[in-house]
Scaffold this motif. Sequence first.
Motif, short mmCIF file in Angstrom:
data_model
loop_
_atom_site.label_atom_id
_atom_site.label_comp_id
_atom_site.label_asym_id
_atom_site.label_seq_id
_atom_site.Cartn_x
_atom_site.Cartn_y
_atom_site.Cartn_z
N THR A 111 0.65 -1.33 0.09
CA THR A 111 0.00 -0.06 0.09
C THR A 111 0.71 1.16 0.16
O THR A 111 0.20 2.32 -0.16
CB THR A 111 -1.01 0.13 1.33
N ALA A 112 2.24 1.33 0.33
CA ALA A 112 2.96 2.26 0.28
C ALA A 112 3.90 2.48 -0.93
O ALA A 112 4.91 3.23 -1.00
CB ALA A 112 3.90 2.26 1.74
N VAL A 113 3.58 1.73 -2.18
CA VAL A 113 4.37 1.81 -3.13
C VAL A 113 4.32 3.00 -4.12
O VAL A 113 5.16 3.36 -4.94
CB VAL A 113 4.31 0.41 -4.15
N GLY A 114 3.04 4.01 -3.94
CA GLY A 114 2.81 5.02 -4.76
C GLY A 114 4.07 5.90 -4.84
O GLY A 114 4.06 6.31 -6.00
N PRO A 115 4.86 6.23 -3.67
CA PRO A 115 5.86 7.35 -4.00
C PRO A 115 6.77 6.73 -4.80
O PRO A 115 7.31 7.49 -5.76
CB PRO A 115 6.54 7.40 -2.57
N VAL A 116 7.01 5.44 -5.18
CA VAL A 116 8.11 4.75 -5.92
C VAL A 116 7.48 5.09 -7.37
O VAL A 116 8.38 5.39 -8.30
CB VAL A 116 8.37 3.50 -5.51
N ILE A 117 6.37 4.58 -7.54
CA ILE A 117 5.59 5.07 -8.88
C ILE A 117 5.86 6.36 -9.40
O ILE A 117 6.24 6.55 -10.42
CB ILE A 117 4.14 4.38 -8.83
N HIS A 118 5.62 7.20 -8.50
CA HIS A 118 5.66 8.63 -8.87
C HIS A 118 7.37 9.17 -9.28
O HIS A 118 7.67 9.79 -10.03
CB HIS A 118 5.21 9.70 -7.76
N SER A 119 8.05 8.46 -8.51
CA SER A 119 9.76 8.60 -8.70
C SER A 119 9.98 8.32 -9.98
O SER A 119 10.93 8.88 -10.63
CB SER A 119 10.47 8.04 -7.61
N VAL A 120 9.50 6.77 -10.42
CA VAL A 120 10.13 6.62 -11.86
C VAL A 120 9.44 7.34 -12.88
O VAL A 120 10.17 7.62 -13.84
CB VAL A 120 9.37 5.04 -11.76
N VAL A 121 8.15 7.92 -12.62
CA VAL A 121 7.57 8.67 -13.62
C VAL A 121 8.46 10.07 -13.64
O VAL A 121 8.70 10.59 -14.70
CB VAL A 121 5.87 9.20 -13.41
N ASP A 122 8.71 10.55 -12.65
CA ASP A 122 9.68 11.84 -12.53
C ASP A 122 10.94 11.62 -13.24
O ASP A 122 11.15 12.30 -14.31
CB ASP A 122 9.64 12.22 -11.24
N TYR A 123 11.39 10.48 -13.01
CA TYR A 123 12.73 9.89 -13.62
C TYR A 123 12.65 10.05 -15.08
O TYR A 123 13.46 10.44 -16.10
CB TYR A 123 13.40 8.83 -13.18
#
Length: 153
Positions: free
Chosen positions: A101-113
């Motif tokens: 349930t805490a994976v969201g920030p990693v998803i956003h970081s990959v998109v930003d990258y």
Amino acid sequence: MEVIEKRIEEAKVAYIPYSGSYDRIPDYIQEVGQWVMGKELKMTGRVYGTYYNSPEDVAEEDLRYEIGFSFAGDAVPEGKIGIKEIPEHTVLSAIHQGPYTAVGPVIHSVVDYAVKNGYDIVGPVTEVYLNDPAEVPESELLTEVQFPVIKMK
């Protein structure tokens, strides 16, 4: 957190598409896994969820995703189980450790990258589940976040 570019090998998968809450994902993983084992297919290590939209954008009942397992051998679609080949492709990838349930920030970081480094995201996010929540504490769960990409010129 490190974001890397890597190639994903072609894989044959058994999967079921779903709509609705993510609450039932553990049940769906079990359902697909039992089908693969029941067909005596050799699992090849990829247990995944591909998510076609986001709870940030749609209501819970409108979430669309698929849960699948890679395997070696021959199988045909049966009931709600589909079979498909995922072609070899390039992804941007990062590892999340901790609760699903805490994976969201990693998803956003990959998109930003991707945006900052000239990549075009060409498909939905896939989460590959690298260990089993029945065998490790929630804090040690490992999820690989993958976005299929092409490098822009």
